[in-house]
Design an enzyme around this catalytic site. Structure first.
Site, short mmCIF file in Angstrom:
data_model
loop_
_atom_site.label_atom_id
_atom_site.label_comp_id
_atom_site.label_asym_id
_atom_site.label_seq_id
_atom_site.Cartn_x
_atom_site.Cartn_y
_atom_site.Cartn_z
N CYS A 104 0.89 -1.16 0.00
CA CYS A 104 0.00 0.00 0.00
C CYS A 104 0.93 1.20 0.00
CB CYS A 104 -0.92 0.01 1.22
SG CYS A 104 -1.93 1.50 1.26
N CYS A 107 -0.36 3.96 2.63
CA CYS A 107 -0.35 3.77 4.08
C CYS A 107 -0.10 2.30 4.43
CB CYS A 107 -1.64 4.29 4.71
SG CYS A 107 -3.15 3.83 3.85
N SER A 108 -1.12 1.55 4.78
CA SER A 108 -0.88 0.22 5.32
C SER A 108 -2.00 -0.76 5.00
CB SER A 108 -0.73 0.31 6.84
OG SER A 108 -1.92 0.87 7.39
N CYS A 109 -2.79 -0.50 3.95
CA CYS A 109 -3.98 -1.32 3.71
C CYS A 109 -3.64 -2.76 3.35
CB CYS A 109 -4.81 -0.71 2.58
SG CYS A 109 -5.33 0.98 2.89
FE FE Z 1 -3.24 1.89 3.02
#
Ligand code: FE
Length: 196
Positions: A104, A107-109
């Protein structure tokens, strides 16, 4: 723009406590939500769920085809829910000549209710930037040295489209039960930074 140096940012637990105190000062009790989140993170959203999906796809070709066609519906068959804003689960099938890896860049998906919460390195700026630009080098640094003739695809997750990698079933597992197969499937393999 002012950017605080890392030395001026309080540790995570202090920042979390400050937010909880600020909510409490507004009369909002966050403790139930926090307890539910901790419970989900530690006991529900585990990579063993995704491992069950992978093992079933390996032994049940009709399921595998449903999984590739509509991941969200196929994991729901195994009782695995996804939040409403995870509108799509796209399952990426590795083959002997094709490797998929997810990231991602924003971010961190991840599809965290299926594959587990993202590891810390997945959230690092270095991984998010470099896996796109120098994918093979990053994978090699993480212990996965892909042959030069293997095609590599990098998939960038968005808020509403989540991915999971369907690893290639190891050749030596032909006689294994579904439970034995599930036991060898790792979170790293479902992200695509490892092959089994
Ligand atoms: Fe994300």
């Amino acid at each position: 723009m002012l950017t605080p140096s890392t030395s001026t940012i309080a540790p995570l637990h202090q920042r979390a406590a400050a937010i909880e105190a600020a909510l409490q000062a507004q009369g909002i009790d966050a403790s139930a939500g926090i307890a539910q989140g901790v419970h989900n993170a530690e006991e529900v959203w585990l990579p063993e769920r995704g491992a069950r999906v992978v093992a079933k796809a390996w032994v049940d070709d009709a399921y595998r085809q449903r999984l590739l066609r509509n991941g969200k519906a196929a994991v729901a068959e195994l009782g695995i829910e996804m939040p409403p804003h995870h509108r799509h689960l796209v399952v990426l099938e590795n083959t002997a000549s094709l490797h998929n890896v997810i990231c991602c860049t924003l971010c961190s998906c991840t599809a965290f209710t299926v594959t587990g919460l993202p590891p810390d390195w997945y959230k690092d700026l270095a991984y998010r930037a470099r896996i796109v630009r120098e994918s093979r080098t990053v994978l090699r640094e993480m212990g996965l040295d892909l042959p030069h003739d293997m095609e590599l695809r990098v998939w960038d997750t968005t808020a509403d489209t989540r991915y999971m990698v369907l690893p290639l079933r190891p050749a030596h597992t032909q006689d294994w039960s579904q439970e034995q197969l599930a036991a060898i499937v790792t979170k790293d393999a479902m992200i695509g930074v490892a092959r089994l």
